[in-house]
Design a protein around this motif. Structure first.
Motif, short mmCIF file in Angstrom:
data_model
loop_
_atom_site.label_atom_id
_atom_site.label_comp_id
_atom_site.label_asym_id
_atom_site.label_seq_id
_atom_site.Cartn_x
_atom_site.Cartn_y
_atom_site.Cartn_z
N UNK A 190 0.79 -1.22 0.00
CA UNK A 190 0.00 0.00 0.00
C UNK A 190 0.82 1.27 0.00
N UNK A 191 2.10 1.17 0.35
CA UNK A 191 2.98 2.34 0.33
C UNK A 191 3.60 2.58 -1.05
N UNK A 192 3.34 1.67 -1.98
CA UNK A 192 3.81 1.89 -3.35
C UNK A 192 3.21 3.19 -3.87
N UNK A 193 3.97 4.00 -4.58
CA UNK A 193 3.44 5.30 -5.04
C UNK A 193 2.23 5.22 -5.96
N UNK A 194 1.97 4.04 -6.51
CA UNK A 194 0.80 3.88 -7.37
C UNK A 194 -0.34 3.13 -6.68
N UNK A 195 -0.22 2.91 -5.38
CA UNK A 195 -1.20 2.11 -4.66
C UNK A 195 -1.75 2.86 -3.46
N UNK A 196 -2.83 2.31 -2.91
CA UNK A 196 -3.44 2.85 -1.69
C UNK A 196 -3.78 1.65 -0.80
N UNK A 197 -3.01 1.49 0.27
CA UNK A 197 -3.24 0.37 1.18
C UNK A 197 -4.38 0.66 2.14
N UNK A 198 -5.41 -0.14 2.09
CA UNK A 198 -6.59 0.03 2.93
C UNK A 198 -6.46 -0.77 4.22
N UNK A 199 -7.17 -0.38 5.27
CA UNK A 199 -7.28 -1.24 6.44
C UNK A 199 -8.25 -2.38 6.12
N UNK A 200 -8.55 -3.20 7.10
CA UNK A 200 -9.51 -4.30 6.89
C UNK A 200 -10.91 -3.71 6.78
N UNK A 254 -12.33 4.28 9.37
CA UNK A 254 -11.03 4.93 9.22
C UNK A 254 -10.72 5.21 7.76
N UNK A 255 -11.07 4.26 6.88
CA UNK A 255 -10.81 4.45 5.45
C UNK A 255 -11.63 5.61 4.90
N UNK A 256 -12.90 5.68 5.25
CA UNK A 256 -13.76 6.77 4.76
C UNK A 256 -13.24 8.11 5.29
N UNK A 257 -12.86 8.15 6.56
CA UNK A 257 -12.34 9.39 7.14
C UNK A 257 -11.09 9.85 6.41
N UNK A 258 -10.18 8.94 6.15
CA UNK A 258 -8.92 9.29 5.49
C UNK A 258 -9.14 9.69 4.04
N UNK A 282 -6.21 0.08 -5.18
CA UNK A 282 -6.60 -0.32 -3.83
C UNK A 282 -5.99 -1.67 -3.48
N UNK A 283 -5.42 -1.76 -2.28
CA UNK A 283 -4.85 -3.01 -1.78
C UNK A 283 -5.51 -3.30 -0.44
N UNK A 284 -6.11 -4.48 -0.31
CA UNK A 284 -6.79 -4.79 0.95
C UNK A 284 -6.63 -6.24 1.32
N UNK A 285 -6.66 -6.46 2.63
CA UNK A 285 -6.72 -7.82 3.17
C UNK A 285 -7.70 -7.81 4.33
N UNK A 286 -8.67 -8.66 4.26
CA UNK A 286 -9.56 -8.92 5.39
C UNK A 286 -9.59 -10.43 5.55
N UNK A 287 -8.86 -10.99 6.51
CA UNK A 287 -8.82 -12.45 6.66
C UNK A 287 -10.20 -13.09 6.77
N UNK A 288 -11.20 -12.32 7.21
CA UNK A 288 -12.55 -12.87 7.31
C UNK A 288 -13.10 -13.31 5.96
#
Length: 301
Positions: free
Chosen positions: A23-33, A65-69, A111-117
């Motif tokens: 998510x820290x890649x300059x072309x990406x956005x790392x999301x929380x779960x 948190x994602x919506x706020x950011x 967008x990059x995301x991981x939600x183990x659920x």
């Protein structure tokens, strides 16, 4: 819309760290779960359920948190309240449409995301693919001994208990995390059977930990992202993610608490134990189940 990337793995499989790095890649956005694909409609995330990895207040923290950011550029109690109102205005929307709205908002970033659920039920992963037919899926593996030990060290194995990873013995029932490791990975494999080969990649988390520049570069090339030294350097700092810390009081989590309390990457070579030794969490001296050993060997362990 840039096709999102989803990391698929059971919990405690380096997902938090690697998601933040990508998510820290300059072309990406790392999301929380986000956990959005746990349910069909957004309002259901506000309804407590009794199913595996069901919804509670913490499940919503990542989304808030994602919506706020994304919409306010910061995460404070005030912007989290704004995010809650944003969600309330969309409570009857499908979670798929809400996810598409977020992806559209951060375009052209990936967008990059991981939600183990998501790995608990193949239907959740199928819903992701239906929503994003061009999505890419990174199957992240971890040695069963390392993953199971980590699960058992977190709140005395509460996660394994929560997903009914239980062994019934003659005189008692005990928590046995191997069942979850095996079944969640099988869910992932069955799902990936429905995904075009070009849209999926498997990588061992231990390999990324031991040599992140090489393996992050491989992932970038697969995704069609920059793999130059500057991009790799930015990915080496997951702690710079706006989600790599605890959030405001009304949205503290959105990720593994252990990661949130120490998100900095420290280069190290992970020891990969043999598959034929007694399982450290068992009191009877027994080892890994044969089906777990077979699947681990398929993953290259």
């Amino acid at each position: 819309m840039a096709a999102p990337v989803f990391l698929l793995a059971p919990p405690r499989s380096y997902t938090s760290l690697i998601n933040a790095m990508l998510g820290q890649h300059p072309q990406a956005f790392g999301l929380p779960e986000l956990c959005l694909f746990n349910v069909p409609k957004l309002i259901q995330m506000w309804v407590r359920t009794s199913d595996e990895m069901g919804n509670d207040a913490k499940t919503r923290h990542g989304l808030l948190r994602a919506v706020a950011e994304i919409y306010a550029g910061e995460q404070t109690m005030e912007t989290v309240r704004m995010a809650d109102r944003w969600c309330a205005a969309r409570q009857q929307h499908s979670t798929a449409s809400v996810y598409r709205e977020l992806v559209d908002k951060i375009h052209p970033l990936v967008a990059v995301e991981k939600s183990p659920a998501y790995t608990v039920d193949i239907k959740r992963m199928l819903a992701i693919h239906k929503t994003f037919p061009d999505a890419r899926f990174l199957h992240l593996t971890r040695h069963p001994v390392g993953q199971c030990k980590s699960v058992m060290s977190l709140y005395d194995g509460t996660f394994a208990l929560f997903v009914n990873s239980i062994e019934f013995q003659a005189d008692r029932a005990v928590v046995e995390p191997q069942y979850a490791w095996h079944d969640f990975n099988i869910n992932i494999l069955n799902f990936l059977d429905t995904v075009p080969a070009a849209q999926q990649m498997r990588i061992r988390g231990e390999d990324v930990m031991s040599d992140p520049p090489t393996h992050l570069g491989n992932i970038c090339r697969w995704l069609g992202l920059r793999d130059d030294a500057e991009a790799i350097e930015q990915m080496m700092h997951p702690e710079r993610s706006p989600f790599a810390c605890f959030g405001p009081l009304d949205a503290l989590f959105g990720n593994d608490p252990n990661f949130l309390s120490g998100p900095t990457f420290r280069p190290h070579k992970v020891k990969v134990p043999p598959l034929d030794r007694p399982a450290p969490w068992r009191e009877d001296g027994k080892g890994l189940f044969p089906e777990v050993v077979a699947l681990a060997r398929e993953f290259g362990y």
